[in-house]
Write a protein that holds these residues in place. Structure first.
Motif, PDB file in Angstrom:
ATOM      1  N   THR A   5       0.844  -1.197   0.000  1.00 34.07           N
ATOM      2  CA  THR A   5       0.000   0.000   0.000  1.00 34.07           C
ATOM      3  C   THR A   5       0.874   1.239   0.000  1.00 34.07           C
ATOM      4  O   THR A   5       1.788   1.362   0.828  1.00 34.07           O
ATOM      5  N   ILE A   6       0.606   2.136  -0.929  1.00 37.68           N
ATOM      6  CA  ILE A   6       1.271   3.440  -0.935  1.00 37.68           C
ATOM      7  C   ILE A   6       0.274   4.437  -0.350  1.00 37.68           C
ATOM      8  O   ILE A   6      -0.738   4.759  -0.961  1.00 37.68           O
ATOM      9  N   LEU A   7       0.556   4.882   0.861  1.00 36.74           N
ATOM     10  CA  LEU A   7      -0.349   5.736   1.625  1.00 36.74           C
ATOM     11  C   LEU A   7      -0.005   7.204   1.387  1.00 36.74           C
ATOM     12  O   LEU A   7       1.130   7.631   1.652  1.00 36.74           O
ATOM     13  N   ILE A   8      -0.974   7.977   0.895  1.00 37.58           N
ATOM     14  CA  ILE A   8      -0.725   9.372   0.514  1.00 37.58           C
ATOM     15  C   ILE A   8      -1.752  10.289   1.167  1.00 37.58           C
ATOM     16  O   ILE A   8      -2.898  10.372   0.714  1.00 37.58           O
ATOM     17  N   PRO A   9      -1.405  10.984   2.260  1.00 42.11           N
ATOM     18  CA  PRO A   9      -2.297  12.010   2.800  1.00 42.11           C
ATOM     19  C   PRO A   9      -2.331  13.196   1.838  1.00 42.11           C
ATOM     20  O   PRO A   9      -1.298  13.626   1.315  1.00 42.11           O
ATOM     21  N   ALA A  10      -3.521  13.731   1.582  1.00 50.65           N
ATOM     22  CA  ALA A  10      -3.654  14.817   0.603  1.00 50.65           C
ATOM     23  C   ALA A  10      -4.586  15.893   1.127  1.00 50.65           C
ATOM     24  O   ALA A  10      -5.700  15.601   1.571  1.00 50.65           O
ATOM     25  N   TYR A  11      -4.114  17.131   1.064  1.00 50.60           N
ATOM     26  CA  TYR A  11      -4.935  18.283   1.437  1.00 50.60           C
ATOM     27  C   TYR A  11      -4.689  19.393   0.414  1.00 50.60           C
ATOM     28  O   TYR A  11      -3.613  19.975   0.347  1.00 50.60           O
ATOM     29  N   ASN A  12      -5.682  19.636  -0.430  1.00 51.14           N
ATOM     30  CA  ASN A  12      -5.588  20.667  -1.480  1.00 51.14           C
ATOM     31  C   ASN A  12      -4.360  20.452  -2.371  1.00 51.14           C
ATOM     32  O   ASN A  12      -3.501  21.330  -2.506  1.00 51.14           O
ATOM     33  N   GLU A  13      -4.295  19.299  -2.994  1.00 56.96           N
ATOM     34  CA  GLU A  13      -3.137  18.938  -3.832  1.00 56.96           C
ATOM     35  C   GLU A  13      -3.525  18.734  -5.296  1.00 56.96           C
ATOM     36  O   GLU A  13      -2.906  17.948  -5.999  1.00 56.96           O
ATOM     37  N   GLU A  14      -4.528  19.445  -5.774  1.00 61.06           N
ATOM     38  CA  GLU A  14      -5.007  19.240  -7.139  1.00 61.06           C
ATOM     39  C   GLU A  14      -3.931  19.511  -8.188  1.00 61.06           C
ATOM     40  O   GLU A  14      -3.939  18.899  -9.264  1.00 61.06           O
TER      41      GLU A  14
END
Length: 326
Positions: A5-14
């Motif tokens: 699993t590649i875990l990627i937290p994202a917040y406003n990353e468009e």
């Protein structure tokens, strides 16, 4: 085949998601001996981040996502990722591409050699000010001196964790989280690899100096009571100094007939002691506030949607207790 699993937290990353996916796709195509899951944790983004992730999922079933009910912060978003990750190993990767996905095959090789935690240490840090680099180095140095837990300096969240590390982290349900310290606290067999950190590929950083200061305070108060000990030692020192000074004043007055020190010296002492007391109360208040937050026993997060299905409740402490039969 083993699942990673590649875990990627994202917040406003468009602005960076498509570029991130392209580079990940290249890396995964070369590691064809493994199955992959790309797990995005949408941490309450206000832009098109979630929409772009859903479009990726339509064309690539390896893409999964957890949409949190609001912005809980990166530390909690990673905790949600640990709860939902299905892989035999989990690789934590920031969405901004400062940490190169091309290191993933090397991490996997060390994992296959028996290492449980393969972490990437920054050799150089492009695109960051000298003050940020200096303050970061001082923080890690101070934190290491104040705790007995060996910490990895100049190391972020970019790492591969074996499933047993993930299971260990899932049992830690603190609301005031400093995950970098938790990686060290759980132990297990660790391996360091070096890399040169790049500037952001697109968009703007979400970490200003105020948020970094909060994270530093979180790290210190989460993993050491050293500030409380400093307050105790300082209080003993000030009290002893005040007692010695009092004896000197009495002696000087009785034997030399001199008057007690006047208004200026008295005000200096009063203000000094008042400042020490307020500082000590503030330190105690920081720890007391964390005790207050923990006693509320609130869930870490709530999930609005998991892979296009609405979620009732969340996969948190209660989920873990149910699985263990408690």
């Amino acid at each position: 085949m083993k699942l990673i699993t590649i875990l990627i937290p994202a917040y406003n990353e468009e602005d960076v998601l498509e570029q991130l996916y392209e580079r990940l796709n290249t890396v995964m195509s070369r590691a064809d001996k493994y199955d992959f899951e790309i797990l995005f944790i949408n941490d309450g983004s206000k832009d098109r981040t979630l929409e772009i992730i859903k479009e990726m999922r339509k064309t690539d079933p390896r893409v999964s996502f957890v949409d949190l009910s609001r912005n809980f912060g990166k530390e909690t978003a990673m905790s949600a990722g640990f709860d939902y990750a299905r892989g035999d190993a989990v690789i934590i990767l920031d969405a901004d591409l400062q940490d190169p996905p091309e290191l993933i095959p090397e991490m996997i090789n060390y994992w296959e050699d028996g290492y449980d935690d393969v972490y990437a240490k920054r050799r150089t840090r492009e695109g960051e000010s000298w003050f940020k680099k200096w303050s970061s180095a001082k923080f890690y140095k101070t934190l290491q001196k104040s705790t007995r837990i060996p910490l990895q300096a100049d190391t972020g969240d970019f790492r591969l964790l074996d499933r047993r590390c993930i299971e260990a982290l899932k049992t830690i349900r603190e609301t005031q989280r400093y995950t970098k310290g938790m990686f060290s606290w759980i132990g297990y067999n660790k391996k360091e690899i070096l890399f040169d950190r790049n500037p952001r590929a697109a968009g703007e950083t979400k970490w200003n100096y105020w948020k970094l200061a909060e994270l530093a305070l979180e790290g210190i108060t989460s993993f050491t009571t050293f500030p409380l000990r400093i307050s105790t030692f300082f209080g003993v020192f000030v009290s002893l100094s005040a007692f010695i000074y009092m004896i000197w004043i009495i002696f000087k007055t009785l034997y030399f007939g001199e008057s007690v020190a006047g208004y200026p010296s008295m005000m200096v002492i009063i203000l000094f002691l008042g400042g020490v007391q307020l500082l000590t109360i503030g330190i105690i208040g920081e720890y007391l506030g964390r005790v207050f937050n923990e006693t509320k026993n609130r869930p870490l997060y709530f999930v609005d949607e998991y892979n296009e299905e609405k979620v009732q409740g969340q996969r948190d402490r209660f989920h873990s207790r149910y699985e263990s039969g408690v």
